[in-house]
Design a protein around this motif. Structure first.
Motif, PDB file in Angstrom:
ATOM      1  N   LEU A 199       5.708   9.397   3.545  1.00  0.00           N
ATOM      2  CA  LEU A 199       5.651   7.955   3.249  1.00  0.00           C
ATOM      3  C   LEU A 199       7.023   7.302   3.431  1.00  0.00           C
ATOM      4  O   LEU A 199       7.189   6.110   3.181  1.00  0.00           O
ATOM      5  N   GLY A 200       8.011   8.101   3.831  1.00  0.00           N
ATOM      6  CA  GLY A 200       9.358   7.560   4.039  1.00  0.00           C
ATOM      7  C   GLY A 200      10.143   7.422   2.757  1.00  0.00           C
ATOM      8  O   GLY A 200      11.107   6.670   2.695  1.00  0.00           O
TER       9      GLY A 200
ATOM     10  N   LEU B 247       0.840  -1.210   0.000  1.00  0.00           N
ATOM     11  CA  LEU B 247       0.000   0.000   0.000  1.00  0.00           C
ATOM     12  C   LEU B 247       0.870   1.253   0.000  1.00  0.00           C
ATOM     13  O   LEU B 247       0.588   2.236  -0.688  1.00  0.00           O
ATOM     14  N   ARG B 248       1.958   1.202   0.778  1.00  0.00           N
ATOM     15  CA  ARG B 248       2.868   2.337   0.860  1.00  0.00           C
ATOM     16  C   ARG B 248       3.612   2.525  -0.470  1.00  0.00           C
ATOM     17  O   ARG B 248       3.749   3.642  -0.977  1.00  0.00           O
ATOM     18  N   ALA B 249       4.051   1.411  -1.059  1.00  0.00           N
ATOM     19  CA  ALA B 249       4.777   1.492  -2.333  1.00  0.00           C
ATOM     20  C   ALA B 249       3.882   2.066  -3.428  1.00  0.00           C
ATOM     21  O   ALA B 249       4.323   2.889  -4.241  1.00  0.00           O
ATOM     22  N   ASP B 250       2.622   1.656  -3.442  1.00  0.00           N
ATOM     23  CA  ASP B 250       1.689   2.191  -4.444  1.00  0.00           C
ATOM     24  C   ASP B 250       1.471   3.693  -4.240  1.00  0.00           C
ATOM     25  O   ASP B 250       1.381   4.457  -5.205  1.00  0.00           O
ATOM     26  N   ALA B 251       1.379   4.117  -2.981  1.00  0.00           N
ATOM     27  CA  ALA B 251       1.176   5.541  -2.692  1.00  0.00           C
ATOM     28  C   ALA B 251       2.398   6.352  -3.130  1.00  0.00           C
ATOM     29  O   ALA B 251       2.265   7.454  -3.675  1.00  0.00           O
ATOM     30  N   VAL B 252       3.591   5.803  -2.902  1.00  0.00           N
ATOM     31  CA  VAL B 252       4.817   6.473  -3.351  1.00  0.00           C
ATOM     32  C   VAL B 252       4.794   6.622  -4.872  1.00  0.00           C
ATOM     33  O   VAL B 252       5.095   7.698  -5.410  1.00  0.00           O
ATOM     34  N   ALA B 253       4.390   5.570  -5.571  1.00  0.00           N
ATOM     35  CA  ALA B 253       4.329   5.623  -7.043  1.00  0.00           C
ATOM     36  C   ALA B 253       3.341   6.695  -7.501  1.00  0.00           C
ATOM     37  O   ALA B 253       3.609   7.442  -8.446  1.00  0.00           O
TER      38      ALA B 253
END
Lengths: 140, 142
Positions: free
Chosen positions: B77-78, B39-45
């Motif tokens: 998001l780090g 979920l975090r990786a998708d938000a970063v993208a």
């Protein structure tokens, strides 16, 4: 804070928001007062949803106070108060998002946070404040 | 958290592991996967894509200010922007119109909301703030 404590605090804050808009609306010009009326309707609707959620969980929602400490001397102060109301509600809605795993409540809290952030941006724009938006609504 | 892992990549990995494991006597129970990671990786993208769109828009004070907010979203998001990639050669693409920025913000807001409903409470709070920020950006663009 527990989920119920967050809901109680949100109802109290929505009561205060509805009162504040009643006071500040009278200090705005016609076009801006219309925006304030839309805002207060939205606060009433969210307050009623929060009250229903508390009652469904067996809790007694708090009643509004007769009077809140609100002083508004003119249109600029009215806009500033409207912005403060929305920013304050954003903080409370975001706290609820982080304190609940209940999907319905989380959905309500996210919608509340979005609405209050959008209205805060609208009030900043009307007040000529830039930037109009903030990166992380609901945080200090 | 520099390179985002796409959901497709994760799915491929999930398909490969059971087949390989079937040939051995190792424990074949699937490892527990933290849903927040994807979920975090998708938000970063999503945030990186938005920044790319603002980079391709006509620069105005509002565009610059909103682009900076998206960089703050990456930080929340780090993550951060990857180091500058070489500029594409060939004729310059036409600038991204404001209406396209508005639609991109609305789409990202909806995806942040959907992700926030699946995330842990801590990540949900971050995603909710991002969703609220994206929802408010059209006010600044109009």
């Amino acid at each position: 804070m527990t989920e119920t404590e967050r809901l109680l605090a949100l109802v109290e804050a929505e009561h205060a928001a509805v009162y504040a808009y009643g006071v500040l609306g009278a200090r705005l010009d016609d076009a801006t007062r219309k925006a304030a009326r839309v805002a207060v309707d939205s606060h009433r609707a969210r307050r009623d949803q929060l009250i229903a959620a508390l009652q469904a969980g067996g809790s007694t929602p708090p009643s509004p106070l007769a009077v809140y400490e609100v002083a508004v001397s003119g249109a600029p102060q009215a806009l500033a108060l409207a912005l403060r109301v929305e920013e304050g509600m954003s903080l409370r809605w975001r706290d609820l998002v982080g304190d609940t795993r209940n999907r319905t409540l989380r959905s309500l809290a996210i919608a509340g946070l979005q609405e209050t952030a959008v209205r805060a941006a609208q009030w900043r724009k009307r007040a000529g404040i830039t930037p109009v938006t903030v990166a992380l609504p609901g945080t200090d | 958290m520099s390179a985002p892992v796409s959901r497709r990549r994760l799915l491929q990995a999930a398909l490969v592991v059971p087949a390989a494991a079937a040939c051995t006597s190792y424990d074949t129970r699937p490892a527990r996967i933290d849903p927040d990671v994807a979920l975090r990786a998708d938000a970063v993208a999503r945030e990186r894509l938005l920044i790319a769109r603002y980079d391709a828009a006509v620069p105005t004070p509002a565009v610059a200010s909103i682009r900076a907010e998206h960089e703050q979203h990456l930080a929340a998001l780090g993550a951060r922007l990857p180091s500058a990639s070489p500029a594409p050669s060939g004729p310059a693409a036409p600038a991204v119109p404001v209406a396209a920025l508005v639609s991109a913000e609305r789409a990202a807001a909806a995806e942040h909301v959907a992700a926030a409903l699946q995330a842990s409470p801590a990540l949900a709070a971050v995603l909710a703030s991002l969703a609220a920020s994206e929802a408010s950006h059209p006010v600044a663009l109009s």
